[in-house]
Design an enzyme around this catalytic site. Structure first.
Site, PDB file in Angstrom:
ATOM      1  N   LYS A   1       0.840  -1.211   0.000  1.00 35.72           N
ATOM      2  CA  LYS A   1       0.000   0.000   0.000  1.00 35.72           C
ATOM      3  C   LYS A   1       0.867   1.250   0.000  1.00 35.72           C
ATOM      4  CE  LYS A   1      -1.870   1.718   4.009  1.00 35.72           C
ATOM      5  NZ  LYS A   1      -1.551   3.154   4.123  1.00 35.72           N
ATOM      6  N   ASN A   2       1.852   1.272   0.909  1.00 33.06           N
ATOM      7  CA  ASN A   2       2.631   2.506   1.070  1.00 33.06           C
ATOM      8  C   ASN A   2       3.634   2.748  -0.056  1.00 33.06           C
ATOM      9  OD1 ASN A   2       1.178   3.032   3.324  1.00 33.06           O
ATOM     10  ND2 ASN A   2       2.855   2.697   4.791  1.00 33.06           N
TER      11      ASN A   2
ATOM     12  N   CYS B   1      -5.344  13.017  12.973  1.00 32.04           N
ATOM     13  CA  CYS B   1      -5.953  11.716  12.726  1.00 32.04           C
ATOM     14  C   CYS B   1      -5.874  10.933  14.012  1.00 32.04           C
ATOM     15  CB  CYS B   1      -5.273  10.989  11.566  1.00 32.04           C
ATOM     16  SG  CYS B   1      -3.706  10.288  12.002  1.00 32.04           S
TER      17      CYS B   1
ATOM     18  N   ARG C   1      -0.062  14.684  13.365  1.00 32.38           N
ATOM     19  CA  ARG C   1       0.506  14.447  12.022  1.00 32.38           C
ATOM     20  C   ARG C   1       0.502  15.669  11.109  1.00 32.38           C
ATOM     21  NH1 ARG C   1      -1.357   8.527   9.993  1.00 32.38           N
ATOM     22  NH2 ARG C   1       0.510   8.670   8.732  1.00 32.38           N
TER      23      ARG C   1
ATOM     24  N   ASP D   1       4.389   0.726  12.174  1.00 36.46           N
ATOM     25  CA  ASP D   1       3.235   0.026  11.611  1.00 36.46           C
ATOM     26  C   ASP D   1       3.161  -1.448  12.043  1.00 36.46           C
ATOM     27  OD1 ASP D   1       2.395   2.325  10.401  1.00 36.46           O
ATOM     28  OD2 ASP D   1       2.971   1.762   8.362  1.00 36.46           O
TER      29      ASP D   1
HETATM   30  C1  UD1 Z   1       4.098   7.012   6.609  1.00 38.18           C
HETATM   31  C2  UD1 Z   1       3.282   5.781   6.343  1.00 38.18           C
HETATM   32  C3  UD1 Z   1       2.664   5.263   7.637  1.00 38.18           C
HETATM   33  C4  UD1 Z   1       3.736   5.069   8.698  1.00 38.18           C
HETATM   34  C5  UD1 Z   1       4.597   6.319   8.849  1.00 38.18           C
HETATM   35  C6  UD1 Z   1       5.789   6.123   9.765  1.00 38.18           C
HETATM   36  C7  UD1 Z   1       2.527   6.108   4.067  1.00 38.18           C
HETATM   37  C8  UD1 Z   1       1.385   6.404   3.157  1.00 38.18           C
HETATM   38  N1  UD1 Z   1       2.252   6.104   5.380  1.00 38.18           N
HETATM   39  O1  UD1 Z   1       3.207   8.014   7.116  1.00 38.18           O
HETATM   40  O2  UD1 Z   1       2.021   4.018   7.368  1.00 38.18           O
HETATM   41  O3  UD1 Z   1       3.124   4.784   9.942  1.00 38.18           O
HETATM   42  O4  UD1 Z   1       5.106   6.727   7.567  1.00 38.18           O
HETATM   43  O5  UD1 Z   1       6.595   5.086   9.318  1.00 38.18           O
HETATM   44  O6  UD1 Z   1       3.631   5.826   3.640  1.00 38.18           O
HETATM   45  N2  UD1 Z   1       5.894  14.897  10.826  1.00 38.18           N
HETATM   46  C9  UD1 Z   1       5.967  16.257  11.083  1.00 38.18           C
HETATM   47  N3  UD1 Z   1       5.846  17.115  10.036  1.00 38.18           N
HETATM   48  C10 UD1 Z   1       5.669  16.691   8.759  1.00 38.18           C
HETATM   49  C11 UD1 Z   1       5.611  15.315   8.492  1.00 38.18           C
HETATM   50  C12 UD1 Z   1       5.732  14.429   9.551  1.00 38.18           C
HETATM   51  O7  UD1 Z   1       6.120  16.660  12.234  1.00 38.18           O
HETATM   52  O8  UD1 Z   1       5.566  17.533   7.855  1.00 38.18           O
HETATM   53  C13 UD1 Z   1       6.013  13.919  11.944  1.00 38.18           C
HETATM   54  C14 UD1 Z   1       4.757  13.062  12.118  1.00 38.18           C
HETATM   55  O9  UD1 Z   1       3.766  13.706  12.894  1.00 38.18           O
HETATM   56  C15 UD1 Z   1       5.330  11.831  12.806  1.00 38.18           C
HETATM   57  C16 UD1 Z   1       6.728  11.702  12.158  1.00 38.18           C
HETATM   58  O10 UD1 Z   1       7.014  12.978  11.602  1.00 38.18           O
HETATM   59  O11 UD1 Z   1       5.477  12.049  14.185  1.00 38.18           O
HETATM   60  C17 UD1 Z   1       6.827  10.671  11.065  1.00 38.18           C
HETATM   61  O12 UD1 Z   1       5.750  10.837  10.159  1.00 38.18           O
HETATM   62  P1  UD1 Z   1       5.845  10.490   8.615  1.00 38.18           P
HETATM   63  O13 UD1 Z   1       7.038   9.628   8.351  1.00 38.18           O
HETATM   64  O14 UD1 Z   1       5.689  11.734   7.828  1.00 38.18           O
HETATM   65  O15 UD1 Z   1       4.540   9.603   8.428  1.00 38.18           O
HETATM   66  P2  UD1 Z   1       3.685   9.544   7.123  1.00 38.18           P
HETATM   67  O16 UD1 Z   1       4.580   9.767   5.956  1.00 38.18           O
HETATM   68  O17 UD1 Z   1       2.458  10.375   7.264  1.00 38.18           O
END
Ligand code: UD1
Length: 416
Positions: free
Chosen positions: A22-23, A116, A121, A304
């Site tokens: 999926k990811n 969420c 996030r 995950d």
């Molecule tokens: C992706 C995955 C999700 C997984 C996560 C962590 C996809 C579609 N989803 O989510 O399944 O659980 O990685 O491995 O690939 N953050 C910020 N600012 C930002 C972006 C992120 O502060 O602009 C923080 C988030 O709140 C979190 C951390 O960074 O605490 C990691 O998040 P991130 O790696 O971005 O998760 P996703 O990409 O949303």
């Protein structure tokens, strides 16, 4: 609302086919926005999130020819540069259209995802990165409005490792003017799969899989074919299910090299694992031993997989600590596991799980995608019937989970 009913207590035996990730599928589908030519994707998983992303791309004017497990996207008639709130609120990964849209069309309107279930996030890193590349960004009525005549290469440092942040900026940089360097970038295998697809489309990317990714922008990208990598989280979920419920199963079409920490932890729990190219075999002849886990960005233990290991620890021998360092509110499954008789103490981002001899079936509610998988595993080991409500979370990320588990001998059915 659909539910799953599981009568626990049967060990798992047999073979299971692992689906495409999926990811990896979601960002790669967004990469199709970067070219007017056709992108042919295979091993595409049959999931709600994939259908939602396809609908979003079609709303933008992309055409999609669909056959089972495959889709061909063509982006020669994109006329709507917008991802509406209705889509983004059901699937946060919709933020991944932002980079490709600004990069190819010079403009994008993407709804802010908002919070969420597992935490706040934010997407500030996606926005800051695009600004560093010269995009003008304003927030208007809950939407990110981004504009740029042509993005320019830049050096971008991520304060926090972000998977979709890295992917969004990598796609944006592919068509930018000049060289972009992403530092403290995510090293997740899905980032590498996206880079592989972009390279097949003509992008110049190196360093993916390390924390420094270099992208030399090109003027245009062309059509390509790409096979989506196997889902390591689906693989890990079936492995933990077998470790918790006992038995012996073989995963087909999977990769052991991207599951190293998970396999090591399962070994600590007492499972016997044999992996060969394309297959992983697991046997758990006795009650698992408790294992400590601490989530962190790849290659450390994946967030995950945290909830699934928590379910196994609930019935394991001994006590274990589960520490969640990525998301601030990712223990919502704890309340539900307690309803099944689990003994878990939570203090901040640490849960201490005291293994009990048995869980007992009850009605529980799925709160997010991986929490749902954890409840399925708990249901498989609990005595009597467990009914899981709100399984739409599960359908977002697991392809035909009940038929795959039935094939392995589980007593599981969907209540419509
Ligand atoms: C992706 C995955 C999700 C997984 C996560 C962590 C996809 C579609 N989803 O989510 O399944 O659980 O990685 O491995 O690939 N953050 C910020 N600012 C930002 C972006 C992120 O502060 O602009 C923080 C988030 O709140 C979190 C951390 O960074 O605490 C990691 O998040 P991130 O790696 O971005 O998760 P996703 O990409 O949303």
């Amino acid at each position: 609302m659909q539910k799953l009913a599981i009568v626990g207590g049967t060990s798992l035996r047999g073979e299971v086919q692992i689906s495409g990730a999926k990811n990896a599928a979601l960002p790669i589908m967004c990469a199709s926005l970067l070219t007017a030519e056709s992108l042919h994707l295979t091993n595409v998983p049959d999931l709600h999130d994939v259908a939602t992303m396809r609908k979003l791309l079609q709303q933008m004017g992309m055409s999609a020819q669909i056959t089972p497990g495959e889709v061909v996207f063509s982006g020669d008639r994109v006329d709507t540069l917008e991802a509406p709130y209705d889509m983004v609120k059901t699937m946060r990964a919709a933020i991944l259209v932002l980079g490709p849209l600004v990069s190819r069309f010079g403009e994008a309107m993407v709804s802010l995802p908002g919070g969420c279930a597992i935490g706040s996030r934010p997407v500030d890193l996606h926005i800051k990165g695009l600004q560093a590349m010269g995009a003008e960004i304003s927030i208007e009525h809950g939407y990110i409005h981004a504009r740029a005549a042509r993005l320019k290469g830049a050096r971008i440092f991520f304060d926090i490792v972000s998977v979709t942040g890295t992917e969004n900026l990598m796609m944006a940089a592919a068509l930018a003017d000049g060289v972009t360097v992403l530092e403290n970038a995510a090293r997740e295998p899905e980032v590498v799969d996206l880079a592989d697809c972009l390279r097949a489309m003509g992008a110049k990317i190196s360093g993916d899989g390390t924390d420094t990714i270099t992208i030399a922008g090109v003027d245009r990208l062309h059509g390509a074919s790409h096979r989506i990598m196997p889902d390591r989280i689906e693989s890990g979920t079936f492995l933990v299910a077998a470790a918790a419920a006992g038995g012996e199963i073989v995963l087909r079409d999977c990769r052991a090299d991207i599951l190293e920490t998970v396999l090591e932890k399962l070994g600590e729990a007492g499972a016997r694992i044999v992996s060969e190219p394309g297959t992983i075999q697991i046997a758990m002849p006795h009650r698992p031993r408790s294992v400590n886990v601490r989530t962190a960005p790849h290659p450390a233990f994946p967030t995950d997989m945290q909830a699934q290991f928590m379910a196994m620890n609930c019935i394991a021998e001994g006590s274990a600590m589960v520490v969640e360092t990525i998301f601030e509110n990712r223990f919502m499954h704890v309340q539900e596991l307690r309803r099944l008789g689990a003994r878990i103490d939570v203090e901040g981002n640490t849960a201490v799980v005291h293994g009990v001899e048995k869980l007992e079936g009850a009605s529980v509610m799925a709160t997010d995608l991986r929490a749902s998988a954890c409840l399925v595993i708990a249901g498989l080991v609990a005595q009597g019937e467990t009914v899981i409500d709100r399984i739409y979370h599960l359908d977002r990320g697991y392809s035909h989970i009940e038929s795959k588990l039935s094939q392995l001998g589980a007593n599981i059915r969907r209540l419509k």
